[in-house]
Design a protein around this motif. Structure first.
Motif, short mmCIF file in Angstrom:
data_model
loop_
_atom_site.label_atom_id
_atom_site.label_comp_id
_atom_site.label_asym_id
_atom_site.label_seq_id
_atom_site.Cartn_x
_atom_site.Cartn_y
_atom_site.Cartn_z
N THR A 10 -2.21 5.87 8.63
CA THR A 10 -2.44 5.62 7.60
C THR A 10 -2.20 4.21 7.13
O THR A 10 -2.93 3.14 7.14
N ASN A 11 -0.99 3.89 6.69
CA ASN A 11 -0.54 2.37 6.64
C ASN A 11 0.65 1.80 7.31
O ASN A 11 1.92 2.33 6.80
N ASN A 12 0.72 1.22 8.37
CA ASN A 12 1.58 0.96 9.33
C ASN A 12 2.85 0.11 8.36
O ASN A 12 4.17 0.45 8.61
N ILE A 13 2.73 -0.55 7.77
CA ILE A 13 3.79 -1.52 7.03
C ILE A 13 4.35 -0.73 6.01
O ILE A 13 5.62 -0.67 6.22
N ASP A 25 6.74 4.96 17.45
CA ASP A 25 5.36 5.32 17.85
C ASP A 25 4.44 4.41 16.83
O ASP A 25 3.29 4.11 17.46
N ILE A 26 4.92 4.32 15.59
CA ILE A 26 4.04 3.23 14.70
C ILE A 26 3.76 1.90 15.34
O ILE A 26 2.68 1.25 15.19
N GLY A 62 0.69 -1.34 0.04
CA GLY A 62 0.00 0.09 -0.02
C GLY A 62 0.97 1.23 0.03
O GLY A 62 0.27 2.39 -0.27
N GLY A 63 2.12 1.20 0.43
CA GLY A 63 2.95 2.40 0.30
C GLY A 63 2.87 3.21 1.32
O GLY A 63 1.60 3.44 1.96
N SER A 64 3.72 4.13 1.70
CA SER A 64 3.64 5.34 2.66
C SER A 64 2.59 6.25 1.91
O SER A 64 2.45 6.70 0.73
N GLN A 65 1.49 6.73 2.65
CA GLN A 65 0.48 7.60 2.30
C GLN A 65 0.55 9.09 2.91
O GLN A 65 -0.32 9.72 2.33
N SER A 66 1.63 9.28 3.36
CA SER A 66 1.62 10.54 4.42
C SER A 66 2.50 11.70 3.59
O SER A 66 2.82 12.62 4.35
N TYR A 102 4.67 13.71 8.10
CA TYR A 102 4.02 14.40 9.34
C TYR A 102 3.00 13.39 10.05
O TYR A 102 1.99 12.97 9.58
N PRO A 103 3.40 13.37 11.36
CA PRO A 103 2.49 12.84 12.47
C PRO A 103 1.37 13.92 12.62
O PRO A 103 1.74 15.02 12.68
N PRO A 104 0.26 13.58 12.94
CA PRO A 104 -0.33 12.10 13.14
C PRO A 104 -0.86 11.19 12.00
O PRO A 104 -1.23 10.37 12.07
#
Length: 558
Positions: A161-164, A235-236, A145-149, A154-156
């Motif tokens: 979004t997608n932990n893996i 954190d994740i 799913g890839g990083s979505q951020s 940036y958190p939060p």
């Protein structure tokens, strides 16, 4: 007469009795191995980085195809977010930084300072071999799913979004950062302590000054990003709350940690390119560089002031007025040493006998585009203006004029200039000029309209937009397709020239710096006998010099 000593990086099994059996050049398959030769490592960096450039470029074309219309009718918005994040990550961490610093830096620095190799050859190889697995991890994240951020993570948002995919993204960046730290240590030691004895510090080529400043900057800033990303990873995955606002965490602290590296990262990407410009322009203008010391010291000034500008990325993050004022001033100050370089290059071009080679065309193209990017950067560095356009396409246009019109043009210029030294072959100038024209037009067509989009209020990082922006977005999309097409003549030109191109002489450009005093491509040990520096690397037309060195013929300097 002194007895010749073995080179510092003598391959295993080579002794004084077998020196005559020492190979003069590596075989093609040596470039796929753990090789400690700085030249092999430099080419490994360049080729690997170009592969990731193609990956990131395909993501960019897919995103621009989606933005051809206001509706999500080409790729899914979730996939768009993943491409958005990873496009920026590939282009910054796996294309520009490895190519500019790892590629050109590794290949050229020892040659320019008269060294046999880098100070720590094995550490140098390890630094490169951290990059392919980092890229592989980043590509693998897309299958989860890839990083979505976004590339800022940036958190939060990055926590929900997608932990893996997000975790793999972080691991990839930490690997690249580790590579950058190892490489920076090597560059600093090599430039400061491994110069040929006859080379004074004031005779060091400006590219080496730029790499020195870049390395110092990386050593100060990269560990801060690594620390922030590791805390985010905790954190994740491990229940900590460093950046979780609902558990007492502070998201603003993450932004400070991220931007303390990521604005200096702009200088990590552009300072080596400035060094490339300072080498190419005097050679092809046949004039001494104007203001050698000013350009050299301006690299160090950018390195220092660049550590105090990061908060201008956070003017909309609730920063107090005094902080906005301080970082507005520091951001405007950092433009001064950059302007010193630009005026130095223009003064070098003025009245020169300019040869419009492909390398020179890309250098001049870079000069024009970086001025545009620099002017828009000054506007973004002032808090009142930035508050209005911060999250708009104005920022995207500025950023790409600096990094594509700047860094990528510089990488292309460097490849055309040093390709004969790297391969012993000349690139085809006709196809090189076709490549330049397509790239130059495509860059303006893609990124210039983005400034107007931003001023009209179109937000960045979105797959869907108001129909009023459709015309300018279509123009940007057509430009991105042209940029994609422009890579084709370059790719085939480089491949064909490497195999069948016209054979190059040792110094086809009549340049004066040390790397041109050895064979093309260089011997494994760079020189049979180390050169002796007799005058500066930019003394074109001065005292009748046609070369910057005289080779010692009676003894070896080690």
């Amino acid at each position: 007469m002194a007895q010749a000593q073995l080179p510092l990086n003598t391959p295993p099994g080579l002794s004084g009795d077998s020196e005559k059996e020492h190979p003069k050049a590596w075989k093609w398959y040596d470039y796929f191995t753990f090789n400690v030769d700085h030249k092999v490592i430099g080419i490994q960096y360049l080729v690997t980085a170009f592969f990731f450039y193609l990956v990131g470029g395909l993501m960019a074309i897919a995103m621009r195809a989606e933005l051809l219309t206001p509706d999500p009718d080409f790729i899914d918005p979730t996939l768009y977010n993943a491409f958005l994040t990873n496009h920026g990550t590939f282009m910054i961490f796996l294309w520009i930084v490895p190519a500019a610093i790892g590629g050109f830096g590794n290949f050229l620095v020892p040659l320019m300072v008269g060294a046999r190799d880098m100070a720590f050859p094995k550490l140098n190889a390890i630094a490169f071999w951290l990059n392919p697995p980092a890229g592989a991890i980043l590509i693998t994240s897309l299958f989860f799913g890839g990083s979505q951020s976004g590339w800022t993570a940036y958190p939060p948002l990055s926590l929900i979004t997608n932990n893996i995919g997000q975790s793999l993204w972080i691991l990839s960046i930490v690997l690249v950062g580790t590579s950058s730290i190892l490489g920076s240590v090597n560059f600093v030691i090599t430039i400061l302590f491994m110069r040929v004895p006859s080379m004074q510090l004031t005779q060091v080529p400006l590219f080496c000054w730029a790499i020195l400043a870049t390395s110092v900057l990386a050593l100060f800033s990269t560990p801060v990003l690594a620390a922030g990303l590791v805390l985010l990873l905790f954190d994740i995955n491990f229940g900590t709350s460093f950046f979780k606002p609902d558990a007492g965490g502070n998201v603003i602290i993450y932004q400070h940690l991220f931007w303390f590296y990521s604005h200096p990262a702009v200088y990590l990407m552009i300072l080596p390119i400035f060094g490339i410009m300072s080498e190419i322009i005097p050679v092809h203008a046949r004039k001494p560089i104007f203001g050698y010391k000013a350009i050299a010291y301006s690299s160090l000034a950018i390195c220092f002031v660049g550590l105090f500008v990061w908060v201008h990325h956070m003017f909309t993050s609730g920063t107090p007025p005094w902080m906005r004022m301080f970082f507005t001033i520091s951001t405007l100050i950092v433009a001064v040493p950059t302007g010193v370089k630009i005026f130095g290059w223009v003064a070098t071009l003025w009245g020169g006998k300019i040869r419009y080679t492909t390398a020179m065309l890309f250098a001049i193209g870079l000069l024009s585009m970086f001025v545009i990017g620099g002017i828009t950067g000054v506007t973004l560095g002032t808090a009142p203006f930035d508050l209005h356009v911060h999250d708009t396409y104005y920022v995207v246009g500025h950023f790409h004029y600096v990094l594509f019109g700047g860094s990528v043009f510089g990488i292309y210029a460097g490849i055309y200039h040093w390709f004969p030294k790297m391969t012993g072959r000349m690139m085809n100038e006709t196809w090189g000029k076709v490549h330049f024209v397509l790239t130059f037009i495509g860059t303006h067509l893609t990124f210039l309209p983005m400034h107007e989009l931003g001023l009209q209020g179109m937000p960045r990082r979105v797959a869907m937009y108001d129909p009023q922006f459709i015309t300018l977005n279509q123009l940007c999309t057509f430009g991105s397709i042209l940029l994609g097409i422009s890579v084709i003549p370059f790719f085939f030109n480089a491949l064909w020239s490497w195999m069948y191109g016209e054979k190059a002489s040792d110094n086809p450009w009549d340049a004066l710096s040390l790397e041109w005093t050895t064979s093309s491509p260089p011997l494994i040990e760079n020189w049979e006998v180390l050169p002796v520096v007799t005058h500066g690397p930019y003394d074109y037309g001065m005292n009748g010099h046609s070369a910057t060195t005289e080779k010692a013929t009676s003894e070896s300097v080690s």
